[in-house]
Scaffold this motif. Structure first.
Motif, PDB file in Angstrom:
ATOM      1  N   HIS A 164      -2.473  -7.189   1.616  1.00 21.22           N
ATOM      2  CA  HIS A 164      -3.045  -6.201   0.702  1.00 21.22           C
ATOM      3  C   HIS A 164      -2.039  -5.148   0.266  1.00 21.22           C
ATOM      4  O   HIS A 164      -2.420  -4.096  -0.253  1.00 21.22           O
ATOM      5  N   CYS A 174      -9.030  -7.459  -5.945  1.00 20.04           N
ATOM      6  CA  CYS A 174      -9.070  -8.115  -4.634  1.00 20.04           C
ATOM      7  C   CYS A 174     -10.365  -7.719  -3.923  1.00 20.04           C
ATOM      8  O   CYS A 174     -10.910  -6.639  -4.156  1.00 20.04           O
ATOM      9  N   CYS A 176     -10.732  -6.592  -1.181  1.00 22.39           N
ATOM     10  CA  CYS A 176     -10.561  -5.402  -0.340  1.00 22.39           C
ATOM     11  C   CYS A 176     -10.843  -4.116  -1.106  1.00 22.39           C
ATOM     12  O   CYS A 176     -10.882  -3.037  -0.521  1.00 22.39           O
ATOM     13  N   ASN A 178      -8.898  -3.102  -3.691  1.00 19.15           N
ATOM     14  CA  ASN A 178      -7.657  -2.759  -4.396  1.00 19.15           C
ATOM     15  C   ASN A 178      -7.451  -3.714  -5.570  1.00 19.15           C
ATOM     16  O   ASN A 178      -8.187  -4.684  -5.745  1.00 19.15           O
ATOM     17  N   CYS A 181      -3.113  -6.848  -5.134  1.00 19.87           N
ATOM     18  CA  CYS A 181      -2.639  -7.156  -3.781  1.00 19.87           C
ATOM     19  C   CYS A 181      -1.747  -8.404  -3.836  1.00 19.87           C
ATOM     20  O   CYS A 181      -2.001  -9.321  -4.621  1.00 19.87           O
TER      21      CYS A 181
HETATM   22 ZN   LIG Z   1      -6.514  -6.696  -1.198  1.00 17.04          ZN
END
Ligand SMILES: [Zn+2]
Length: 304
Positions: A164, A174, A176, A178, A181
């Motif tokens: 990440h 992504c 996550c 973000n 990544c």
């Molecule tokens: Zn990510």
């Protein structure tokens, strides 16, 4: 008979367990399949049965402990998993304590990529060094950081989430939260996605794209160059932060090394002052998909 430990590697589709001695010699191994969809209790039963089978064969008396590598964030002190996309049922469940209770043996949990990095340090490509970073290229990108021969855990055990690292400020979104990544731009999944995006093919795997590159397909080669650039940006940052002697790569796309490494090394060279001035090895890991198994088995030996 000498002391041994049992390492377990729980992946998305298979469960492997091995009895390994203090010198890193594999004494026995069990390979089974895991159906994560069958639910937490089934998966835990499978793990416990595999461990018990190995222990029955090698003897209870010399068992030093059990190490288990699992996907997801592991809260090391508590022995629980949080934020594991593949295994939602394991969230906040006392996995370690439950398995310890059933086995009557000591259990240590570790993130699977951290375990792989530790395995490479113990008996793989990193055996000559005390500090290294491993990046595992797969569906996503995992990472493990080894400092003074031990996994760097950070505050709660969440350090080393190298997949990440941002490599494209406004890049692909992504899971996550973000954008851009490195795993969205350089994993096996990203290779297949790029193939779709540039019209190379809709159902190609990263291996298919590799085979096309081998046959001389220019668009396939471009995909690996792009992958190499993304990895190179991440790697330059890691080298600048750590100044370690060794950075390793493992995973399915590794055969494409000759296609992605040149652009990766160009990025690293131009972006990292440290790389240009300090001896730094950037290499393929050597234990393949057994690194995590060895690393998990190493845990009971280094945590008395
Ligand atoms: Zn990510």
């Amino acid at each position: 008979m000498s002391e041994y430990s049992i390492g377990v590697d729980l992946g998305g589709t298979n469960l492997r367990a091995a009895a390994i001695d203090g010198q890193g010699k594999m004494l026995d191994k069990i390979q089974g399949s895991t159906d994560l969809k069958a639910g937490r209790d089934v998966v835990i039963d499978d793990m416990v049965q595999s461990i018990e089978a190995l222990r029955a064969r090698l003897g209870e008396h010399n068992l030093r402990g059990v190490g288990i590598g699992l996907p997801g964030f592991i809260l090391i002190d508590k022995g629980i998993i949080v934020g594991s996309n593949n295994m939602p049922e394991f969230e906040n469940y006392p996995v370690r304590d439950e398995i310890e209770k059933r086995l009557g043996a000591r259990v240590i949990l570790e993130n699977d990529a951290n375990a792989a990095a530790l395995g490479e340090k113990w008996i793989g490509a990193g055996r000559e060094v005390d500090d290294l970073v491993l990046l595992t290229l797969g569906t996503g990108i995992g990472g493990g950081i080894i400092v003074n021969g031990r996994v760097l855990h950070g505050n709660l055990g969440m350090a080393g989430e190298l997949g990440h690292l941002t490599v494209v400020p406004n890049g692909n979104p992504c899971g996550c939260g973000n954008r851009g990544c490195v795993e969205k731009h350089a994993s096996a999944t990203a290779i297949a996605a790029m193939a779709r995006l540039i019209g190379l093919g809709h159902d190609l795997t990263s291996e298919d794209v590799y085979n096309l590159a081998v046959q001389g397909n220019d668009r396939a080669k471009t995909i690996f160059r792009s992958m190499g650039q993304a990895l190179g940006v991440a790697l330059a940052n890691l080298i600048n932060i750590f100044n370690f002697p060794l950075f390793l790569f493992s995973g399915g796309p590794l055969p494409a090394w000759d296609f992605f490494a040149p652009s990766m090394m160009e990025e690293v060279t131009s972006r990292s002052f440290t790389y240009r001035h300090a001896p730094t090895r950037i290499e393929k890991a050597t234990l393949g998909n057994e690194a995590g198994l060895f690393g998990a088995a190493y845990l009971p030996f280094i945590h008395p």
